[in-house]
Design a protein around this motif. Sequence first.
Motif, PDB file in Angstrom:
ATOM      1  N   GLU A  94       0.834  -1.206   0.000  1.00 38.99           N
ATOM      2  CA  GLU A  94       0.000   0.000   0.000  1.00 38.99           C
ATOM      3  C   GLU A  94       0.869   1.256   0.000  1.00 38.99           C
ATOM      4  N   GLU A  95       1.919   1.262   0.819  1.00 37.72           N
ATOM      5  CA  GLU A  95       2.809   2.423   0.869  1.00 37.72           C
ATOM      6  C   GLU A  95       3.500   2.666  -0.475  1.00 37.72           C
ATOM      7  N   ALA A  96       3.969   1.597  -1.091  1.00 36.03           N
ATOM      8  CA  ALA A  96       4.752   1.737  -2.317  1.00 36.03           C
ATOM      9  C   ALA A  96       3.900   1.974  -3.548  1.00 36.03           C
ATOM     10  N   PHE A  97       2.757   1.285  -3.633  1.00 43.08           N
ATOM     11  CA  PHE A  97       1.990   1.299  -4.881  1.00 43.08           C
ATOM     12  C   PHE A  97       0.508   1.634  -4.713  1.00 43.08           C
ATOM     13  N   GLY A  98       0.061   1.880  -3.499  1.00 45.69           N
ATOM     14  CA  GLY A  98      -1.351   2.168  -3.281  1.00 45.69           C
ATOM     15  C   GLY A  98      -2.245   0.939  -3.366  1.00 45.69           C
ATOM     16  N   VAL A  99      -1.638  -0.241  -3.285  1.00 44.93           N
ATOM     17  CA  VAL A  99      -2.378  -1.503  -3.389  1.00 44.93           C
ATOM     18  C   VAL A  99      -3.003  -1.832  -2.042  1.00 44.93           C
ATOM     19  N   LYS A 100      -4.337  -1.984  -2.023  1.00 45.71           N
ATOM     20  CA  LYS A 100      -5.046  -2.334  -0.791  1.00 45.71           C
ATOM     21  C   LYS A 100      -5.711  -3.704  -0.901  1.00 45.71           C
ATOM     22  N   THR A 101      -6.153  -4.070  -2.096  1.00 42.97           N
ATOM     23  CA  THR A 101      -6.931  -5.298  -2.263  1.00 42.97           C
ATOM     24  C   THR A 101      -6.265  -6.230  -3.279  1.00 42.97           C
ATOM     25  N   VAL A 102      -6.766  -7.454  -3.322  1.00 42.24           N
ATOM     26  CA  VAL A 102      -6.300  -8.417  -4.315  1.00 42.24           C
ATOM     27  C   VAL A 102      -6.546  -7.862  -5.715  1.00 42.24           C
ATOM     28  N   ALA A 103      -7.685  -7.232  -5.935  1.00 44.92           N
ATOM     29  CA  ALA A 103      -7.991  -6.637  -7.241  1.00 44.92           C
ATOM     30  C   ALA A 103      -6.998  -5.533  -7.582  1.00 44.92           C
ATOM     31  N   ASP A 104      -6.628  -4.716  -6.599  1.00 48.96           N
ATOM     32  CA  ASP A 104      -5.632  -3.659  -6.837  1.00 48.96           C
ATOM     33  C   ASP A 104      -4.310  -4.275  -7.292  1.00 48.96           C
ATOM     34  N   LEU A 105      -3.910  -5.358  -6.651  1.00 44.70           N
ATOM     35  CA  LEU A 105      -2.654  -6.012  -7.013  1.00 44.70           C
ATOM     36  C   LEU A 105      -2.729  -6.556  -8.439  1.00 44.70           C
ATOM     37  N   ALA A 106      -3.850  -7.166  -8.783  1.00 38.17           N
ATOM     38  CA  ALA A 106      -4.024  -7.711 -10.134  1.00 38.17           C
ATOM     39  C   ALA A 106      -3.990  -6.611 -11.187  1.00 38.17           C
ATOM     40  N   ASP A 107      -4.455  -5.428 -10.828  1.00 42.80           N
ATOM     41  CA  ASP A 107      -4.505  -4.303 -11.766  1.00 42.80           C
ATOM     42  C   ASP A 107      -3.213  -3.494 -11.804  1.00 42.80           C
ATOM     43  N   LEU A 108      -2.276  -3.794 -10.912  1.00 40.03           N
ATOM     44  CA  LEU A 108      -1.041  -3.025 -10.843  1.00 40.03           C
ATOM     45  C   LEU A 108      -0.269  -3.175 -12.147  1.00 40.03           C
ATOM     46  N   GLU A 109       0.048  -2.073 -12.767  1.00 40.75           N
ATOM     47  CA  GLU A 109       0.697  -2.113 -14.078  1.00 40.75           C
ATOM     48  C   GLU A 109       2.014  -2.871 -14.044  1.00 40.75           C
ATOM     49  N   TYR A 110       2.753  -2.790 -12.961  1.00 39.81           N
ATOM     50  CA  TYR A 110       4.032  -3.493 -12.880  1.00 39.81           C
ATOM     51  C   TYR A 110       3.840  -5.005 -12.895  1.00 39.81           C
ATOM     52  N   VAL A 111       2.771  -5.464 -12.283  1.00 37.14           N
ATOM     53  CA  VAL A 111       2.452  -6.897 -12.302  1.00 37.14           C
ATOM     54  C   VAL A 111       2.102  -7.308 -13.726  1.00 37.14           C
ATOM     55  N   ARG A 112       1.293  -6.517 -14.404  1.00 33.35           N
ATOM     56  CA  ARG A 112       0.915  -6.841 -15.785  1.00 33.35           C
ATOM     57  C   ARG A 112       2.124  -6.827 -16.714  1.00 33.35           C
TER      58      ARG A 112
END
Length: 72
Positions: A42-60
């Motif tokens: 969350e601090e680094a990328f604003g990721v709070k949920t599993v969906a946020d992580l899946a949508d993270l551009e770096y992951v894609r």
Amino acid sequence: MASIDLEKVLDKAWADKSLPEILQAPVSALRGVSDRDGELLEEAFGVKTVADLADLEYVRWAQALAALAPAR
């Protein structure tokens, strides 16, 4: 569509939840991701949920690069 064994990828408390519930769950619902890991995401990328992580551009981007690579 590929199937996934939810018991292998989710914390036990989340394995019986519906997909919409899992997607809105904190990333710590994923097996091996601690509450602290979730805080850091969350601090680094604003990721709070599993969906946020899946949508993270770096992951894609990483998934796309891995798909282009020869079998590892």
